[in-house]
Design a protein around this motif. Structure first.
Motif, PDB file in Angstrom:
ATOM      1  N   PHE A  37       0.826  -1.197   0.000  1.00 42.28           N
ATOM      2  CA  PHE A  37       0.000   0.000   0.000  1.00 42.28           C
ATOM      3  C   PHE A  37       0.872   1.264   0.000  1.00 42.28           C
ATOM      4  CE2 PHE A  37      -1.998   3.436   2.403  1.00 42.28           C
ATOM      5  CZ  PHE A  37      -3.160   3.632   1.676  1.00 42.28           C
ATOM      6  N   ILE A  38       1.855   1.288   0.866  1.00 38.81           N
ATOM      7  CA  ILE A  38       2.759   2.445   0.959  1.00 38.81           C
ATOM      8  C   ILE A  38       3.505   2.644  -0.357  1.00 38.81           C
ATOM      9  CG2 ILE A  38       4.859   3.312   2.090  1.00 38.81           C
ATOM     10  CD1 ILE A  38       3.780   2.025   4.701  1.00 38.81           C
ATOM     11  N   GLU A  39       3.966   1.559  -0.935  1.00 37.06           N
ATOM     12  CA  GLU A  39       4.684   1.637  -2.212  1.00 37.06           C
ATOM     13  C   GLU A  39       3.774   2.207  -3.303  1.00 37.06           C
ATOM     14  OE1 GLU A  39       6.482  -1.589  -5.278  1.00 37.06           O
ATOM     15  OE2 GLU A  39       7.035  -1.856  -3.173  1.00 37.06           O
ATOM     16  N   LYS A  40       2.526   1.780  -3.333  1.00 39.42           N
ATOM     17  CA  LYS A  40       1.556   2.283  -4.321  1.00 39.42           C
ATOM     18  C   LYS A  40       1.342   3.787  -4.140  1.00 39.42           C
ATOM     19  CE  LYS A  40      -3.280   2.126  -5.551  1.00 39.42           C
ATOM     20  NZ  LYS A  40      -4.596   1.805  -5.077  1.00 39.42           N
ATOM     21  N   ILE A  41       1.159   4.238  -2.923  1.00 39.79           N
ATOM     22  CA  ILE A  41       0.916   5.655  -2.663  1.00 39.79           C
ATOM     23  C   ILE A  41       2.161   6.488  -2.998  1.00 39.79           C
ATOM     24  CG2 ILE A  41       0.345   7.371  -0.884  1.00 39.79           C
ATOM     25  CD1 ILE A  41      -1.991   5.526  -1.869  1.00 39.79           C
ATOM     26  N   ARG A  42       3.308   5.988  -2.666  1.00 40.42           N
ATOM     27  CA  ARG A  42       4.544   6.716  -2.994  1.00 40.42           C
ATOM     28  C   ARG A  42       4.752   6.810  -4.510  1.00 40.42           C
ATOM     29  NH1 ARG A  42       8.091   4.579   2.039  1.00 40.42           N
ATOM     30  NH2 ARG A  42       7.406   6.200   3.481  1.00 40.42           N
ATOM     31  N   SER A  43       4.366   5.770  -5.217  1.00 40.34           N
ATOM     32  CA  SER A  43       4.432   5.802  -6.671  1.00 40.34           C
ATOM     33  C   SER A  43       3.473   6.862  -7.227  1.00 40.34           C
ATOM     34  CB  SER A  43       4.086   4.424  -7.245  1.00 40.34           C
ATOM     35  OG  SER A  43       4.079   4.457  -8.643  1.00 40.34           O
ATOM     36  N   LEU A  44       2.277   6.916  -6.669  1.00 40.31           N
ATOM     37  CA  LEU A  44       1.326   7.960  -7.071  1.00 40.31           C
ATOM     38  C   LEU A  44       1.894   9.346  -6.769  1.00 40.31           C
ATOM     39  CD1 LEU A  44      -2.116   6.489  -5.911  1.00 40.31           C
ATOM     40  CD2 LEU A  44      -1.397   6.949  -8.264  1.00 40.31           C
ATOM     41  N   ALA A  45       2.541   9.497  -5.628  1.00 43.83           N
ATOM     42  CA  ALA A  45       3.138  10.783  -5.248  1.00 43.83           C
ATOM     43  C   ALA A  45       4.242  11.181  -6.235  1.00 43.83           C
ATOM     44  CB  ALA A  45       3.666  10.726  -3.826  1.00 43.83           C
ATOM     45  N   GLN A  46       5.020  10.219  -6.700  1.00 48.34           N
ATOM     46  CA  GLN A  46       6.050  10.515  -7.700  1.00 48.34           C
ATOM     47  C   GLN A  46       5.404  10.964  -9.006  1.00 48.34           C
ATOM     48  OE1 GLN A  46       8.329   6.877  -7.819  1.00 48.34           O
ATOM     49  NE2 GLN A  46       9.761   7.596  -6.248  1.00 48.34           N
ATOM     50  N   ASN A  47       4.323  10.288  -9.400  1.00 40.84           N
ATOM     51  CA  ASN A  47       3.595  10.691 -10.605  1.00 40.84           C
ATOM     52  C   ASN A  47       3.050  12.107 -10.445  1.00 40.84           C
ATOM     53  OD1 ASN A  47       4.060   8.180 -11.715  1.00 40.84           O
ATOM     54  ND2 ASN A  47       2.021   7.395 -11.276  1.00 40.84           N
ATOM     55  N   HIS A  48       2.518  12.401  -9.270  1.00 40.80           N
ATOM     56  CA  HIS A  48       1.981  13.730  -8.967  1.00 40.80           C
ATOM     57  C   HIS A  48       3.090  14.778  -9.093  1.00 40.80           C
ATOM     58  CE1 HIS A  48       0.393  16.996  -6.395  1.00 40.80           C
ATOM     59  NE2 HIS A  48      -0.815  16.540  -6.724  1.00 40.80           N
ATOM     60  N   ALA A  49       4.242  14.507  -8.523  1.00 44.24           N
ATOM     61  CA  ALA A  49       5.368  15.448  -8.578  1.00 44.24           C
ATOM     62  C   ALA A  49       5.849  15.653 -10.009  1.00 44.24           C
ATOM     63  CB  ALA A  49       6.510  14.950  -7.695  1.00 44.24           C
ATOM     64  N   LEU A  64      -3.752  15.746 -12.245  1.00 49.49           N
ATOM     65  CA  LEU A  64      -2.947  16.109 -11.081  1.00 49.49           C
ATOM     66  C   LEU A  64      -3.820  16.174  -9.826  1.00 49.49           C
ATOM     67  CD1 LEU A  64      -0.046  17.295 -10.175  1.00 49.49           C
ATOM     68  CD2 LEU A  64      -1.269  19.470 -10.210  1.00 49.49           C
ATOM     69  N   LYS A  65      -4.946  16.839  -9.950  1.00 50.10           N
ATOM     70  CA  LYS A  65      -5.830  16.998  -8.794  1.00 50.10           C
ATOM     71  C   LYS A  65      -6.483  15.673  -8.395  1.00 50.10           C
ATOM     72  CE  LYS A  65      -6.474  21.905  -9.315  1.00 50.10           C
ATOM     73  NZ  LYS A  65      -7.404  23.031  -9.340  1.00 50.10           N
ATOM     74  N   GLN A  66      -6.799  14.846  -9.371  1.00 49.38           N
ATOM     75  CA  GLN A  66      -7.370  13.530  -9.054  1.00 49.38           C
ATOM     76  C   GLN A  66      -6.355  12.656  -8.330  1.00 49.38           C
ATOM     77  OE1 GLN A  66      -8.819  11.970 -12.775  1.00 49.38           O
ATOM     78  NE2 GLN A  66     -10.586  13.322 -12.805  1.00 49.38           N
ATOM     79  N   ILE A  67      -5.124  12.665  -8.811  1.00 43.81           N
ATOM     80  CA  ILE A  67      -4.073  11.886  -8.150  1.00 43.81           C
ATOM     81  C   ILE A  67      -3.861  12.409  -6.727  1.00 43.81           C
ATOM     82  CG2 ILE A  67      -1.600  11.334  -8.137  1.00 43.81           C
ATOM     83  CD1 ILE A  67      -1.749  11.420 -11.251  1.00 43.81           C
ATOM     84  N   GLU A 115      -0.877   7.017   6.610  1.00 40.43           N
ATOM     85  CA  GLU A 115      -1.377   7.854   5.528  1.00 40.43           C
ATOM     86  C   GLU A 115      -0.201   8.658   5.005  1.00 40.43           C
ATOM     87  OE1 GLU A 115      -3.744  11.531   6.690  1.00 40.43           O
ATOM     88  OE2 GLU A 115      -3.949  10.276   8.483  1.00 40.43           O
ATOM     89  N   TYR A 116      -0.316   9.135   3.792  1.00 43.85           N
ATOM     90  CA  TYR A 116       0.785   9.858   3.172  1.00 43.85           C
ATOM     91  C   TYR A 116       1.140  11.065   4.032  1.00 43.85           C
ATOM     92  CZ  TYR A 116       3.700  11.933  -0.421  1.00 43.85           C
ATOM     93  OH  TYR A 116       4.762  12.463  -1.116  1.00 43.85           O
ATOM     94  N   PRO A 117       2.403  11.190   4.412  1.00 42.91           N
ATOM     95  CA  PRO A 117       2.779  12.226   5.382  1.00 42.91           C
ATOM     96  C   PRO A 117       2.870  13.651   4.811  1.00 42.91           C
ATOM     97  CG  PRO A 117       4.697  10.933   4.784  1.00 42.91           C
ATOM     98  CD  PRO A 117       3.511  10.285   4.124  1.00 42.91           C
ATOM     99  N   GLU A 118       2.815  13.796   3.496  1.00 42.77           N
ATOM    100  CA  GLU A 118       3.013  15.122   2.898  1.00 42.77           C
ATOM    101  C   GLU A 118       1.763  15.628   2.183  1.00 42.77           C
ATOM    102  OE1 GLU A 118       6.640  15.032   0.606  1.00 42.77           O
ATOM    103  OE2 GLU A 118       7.682  13.964   2.195  1.00 42.77           O
ATOM    104  N   ASN A 119       0.603  15.359   2.759  1.00 42.04           N
ATOM    105  CA  ASN A 119      -0.649  15.785   2.136  1.00 42.04           C
ATOM    106  C   ASN A 119      -0.739  17.303   1.974  1.00 42.04           C
ATOM    107  OD1 ASN A 119      -1.809  13.306   1.585  1.00 42.04           O
ATOM    108  ND2 ASN A 119      -2.683  13.116   3.625  1.00 42.04           N
ATOM    109  N   LYS A 120      -0.249  18.052   2.938  1.00 40.43           N
ATOM    110  CA  LYS A 120      -0.292  19.517   2.842  1.00 40.43           C
ATOM    111  C   LYS A 120       0.565  20.012   1.683  1.00 40.43           C
ATOM    112  CE  LYS A 120      -1.381  20.447   7.652  1.00 40.43           C
ATOM    113  NZ  LYS A 120      -0.951  21.012   8.925  1.00 40.43           N
ATOM    114  N   GLU A 121       1.686  19.350   1.447  1.00 39.42           N
ATOM    115  CA  GLU A 121       2.558  19.730   0.341  1.00 39.42           C
ATOM    116  C   GLU A 121       1.866  19.488  -0.996  1.00 39.42           C
ATOM    117  OE1 GLU A 121       3.456  18.148   3.043  1.00 39.42           O
ATOM    118  OE2 GLU A 121       5.221  19.151   3.833  1.00 39.42           O
ATOM    119  N   LEU A 122       1.111  18.391  -1.096  1.00 40.65           N
ATOM    120  CA  LEU A 122       0.369  18.117  -2.328  1.00 40.65           C
ATOM    121  C   LEU A 122      -0.631  19.233  -2.600  1.00 40.65           C
ATOM    122  CD1 LEU A 122      -0.474  14.308  -1.962  1.00 40.65           C
ATOM    123  CD2 LEU A 122       1.320  15.336  -3.360  1.00 40.65           C
ATOM    124  N   LEU A 123      -1.355  19.621  -1.578  1.00 36.19           N
ATOM    125  CA  LEU A 123      -2.319  20.711  -1.730  1.00 36.19           C
ATOM    126  C   LEU A 123      -1.629  22.014  -2.115  1.00 36.19           C
ATOM    127  CD1 LEU A 123      -4.816  20.088   1.202  1.00 36.19           C
ATOM    128  CD2 LEU A 123      -5.338  20.088  -1.241  1.00 36.19           C
TER     129      LEU A 123
END
Length: 135
Positions: A5-17, A71-74, A91-99
């Motif tokens: 699960f963590i690996e999947k979310i981190r992969s999504l975060a890389q895609n987002h970045a 981007l916003k959906q991810i 949960e993803y620790p950098e949610n505020k950074e994404l926003l």
């Protein structure tokens, strides 16, 4: 399961970045274009520049519906994803950074809109001046 699960979310975060970086780069290039006052010495040149501005607006609209929307959906998917069992919670620790990244995109979009409106007025004025000059 948790590590997957963590690996999947981190992969999504890389895609987002990565997507964010591409959008910001494109936006910065467009802002530079929008800030330039072209030398217009004929109605034909004014029409050409207005056409170029219309192409920019179309591309921006396309990106709004594709890349920015993705981007916003991810980002929303990452922020809403939580792993919780009786033994652990994550949960993803950098949610505020994404926003923050998404808010920056919104600010760039607003800046481009304002600069585009200004550029269009100037080019339309250039066109009107040369059309009046002809007649």
């Amino acid at each position: 399961v948790r590590e997957t699960f963590i690996e999947k979310i981190r992969s999504l975060a890389q895609n987002h970045a990565s997507l964010n970086s591409q959008i910001v780069s494109w936006s910065n290039e467009q802002i530079k274009y929008l800030e330039v006052k072209e030398d217009v010495h004929s109605s034909e040149e004014a029409k050409k520049q207005l056409s170029r501005l219309a192409a920019f607006a179309t591309r921006k609209s396309d990106l709004t519906g594709t890349d920015v929307s993705s981007l916003k959906q991810i980002g929303q998917q990452i922020r809403s994803s939580k792993h919780e069992t009786q033994y652990s919670k994550w949960e993803y620790p950098e949610n505020k950074e994404l926003l923050s990244l998404e808010k920056h995109i919104d600010e760039l979009w607003q800046a481009m809109e304002s600069k585009s409106d200004s550029k269009k007025k100037v080019l339309e004025d250039d066109l009107a001046r040369y059309i009046e000059f002809i007649f």
